[in-house]
Every structure is written in C-alpha cells, then in structure tokens.
Design a protein around this motif. Sequence first.
Motif, PDB file in Angstrom:
ATOM      1  N   VAL A   1       0.841  -1.193   0.000  1.00 37.09           N
ATOM      2  CA  VAL A   1       0.000   0.000   0.000  1.00 37.09           C
ATOM      3  C   VAL A   1       0.877   1.243   0.000  1.00 37.09           C
ATOM      4  O   VAL A   1       2.019   1.218   0.442  1.00 37.09           O
TER       5      VAL A   1
ATOM      6  N   SER B   1      -8.467   2.610  -3.075  1.00 36.49           N
ATOM      7  CA  SER B   1      -8.087   3.238  -1.812  1.00 36.49           C
ATOM      8  C   SER B   1      -9.065   2.844  -0.713  1.00 36.49           C
ATOM      9  O   SER B   1     -10.257   2.686  -0.967  1.00 36.49           O
TER      10      SER B   1
ATOM     11  N   LYS C   1      -1.611   7.651   1.653  1.00 37.01           N
ATOM     12  CA  LYS C   1      -2.088   8.885   1.037  1.00 37.01           C
ATOM     13  C   LYS C   1      -2.364   9.966   2.080  1.00 37.01           C
ATOM     14  O   LYS C   1      -2.231  11.148   1.798  1.00 37.01           O
TER      15      LYS C   1
ATOM     16  N   PHE D   1      -3.613   3.507  -0.472  1.00 36.79           N
ATOM     17  CA  PHE D   1      -3.891   3.089  -1.838  1.00 36.79           C
ATOM     18  C   PHE D   1      -3.319   1.699  -2.026  1.00 36.79           C
ATOM     19  O   PHE D   1      -2.120   1.489  -1.828  1.00 36.79           O
TER      20      PHE D   1
ATOM     21  N   HIS E   1      -5.350   6.726   5.145  1.00 35.85           N
ATOM     22  CA  HIS E   1      -5.970   6.519   3.843  1.00 35.85           C
ATOM     23  C   HIS E   1      -4.873   5.898   3.001  1.00 35.85           C
ATOM     24  O   HIS E   1      -3.818   6.518   2.793  1.00 35.85           O
TER      25      HIS E   1
ATOM     26  N   TRP F   1      -9.687   3.362   3.882  1.00 34.62           N
ATOM     27  CA  TRP F   1      -9.295   3.933   5.168  1.00 34.62           C
ATOM     28  C   TRP F   1      -9.099   2.784   6.133  1.00 34.62           C
ATOM     29  O   TRP F   1      -9.898   1.844   6.154  1.00 34.62           O
TER      30      TRP F   1
END
Length: 144
Positions: free
Chosen positions: A4, A28, A7, A21, A19, A30
């Motif tokens: 990941v 994306s 972000k 990606f 957050h 959370w």
Amino acid sequence: MQLVEIKALTADGYERTAHVFLIDLDKSVWCHFIQHDEYLEAGQESVKLKTGDRVEGSFSIQLVNGYTLQGDAEAPGFKQPIEESSHIVAVCEVREIIDEYSCLCDIGLLGEEVTVEFEDSVTVEPGAIITIRGSLEFDPEPAS
C-alpha cells in the motif's frame, strides 16, 4: 500481504488512521493500526511513516459485534460508508474457522483470507455468506 501507499495519515498516541492506496488493486481504503514504536501527541507528524511511503502488510476486520447470514447470490466485497473512517461493512464468504471468536473470510478485492475477529463468541460455518460491520485494521510489516 498487500503493498500500500500512504495517502493520508493522522495520529493520536500510538493509534493511526490512514488513507491507503492498494497498489495492485488500484483502490483506496481507510484503515486503523497501532504504531507500537512511536507515540505522537495530536498534531505531531510521524518520523516512522509519512504520506507517500509504501508499506507491505495485511488487513483484518476487528471489533465485529455480529453478523447477518446472506443468500448465495451475494458476492464478497465491502464498502466504507463513513468518510475518513476505518468503519467497514463487508460481505464475506467464511473460508475457515480459527476459533469461536475469529475466522478467515474471502472479502473480494480485500483478500481471500482476511481475518475477521468478533467481539463475542459466534457460531458460523465454512461456506456461509455473511455481512459484518467492524473496523478495517492494517498490520504493517516492520521495516527492514
């Protein structure tokens, strides 16, 4: 394991809400996690993880306080109806029972073996399609 990219990241003590990606999936989400080796006061920035960092780890869903059986027509998947929150509503296919409080589930794009941890003892059978609500947790691999 999933790779990941962070972000956005907020911290409160050892707790983090991020957050992220999912690079391989072009999606994306959370999530919440604990950064055991770094305590931050509100507003402080992390020196361990920053926006733009790429991290490998695994997802789980915790703090699940019940489930609803679904028909076979429901496809595994998830949504996050609360903005900037790790809250998740997922349709899962139970793959394996770990113990009376947890199981491995197929949750579509999130993974075929995602650990789901219930707050109370549950009786669910492998192959069942269930809907759950909980917190999407990320367990980052330690940096080498």
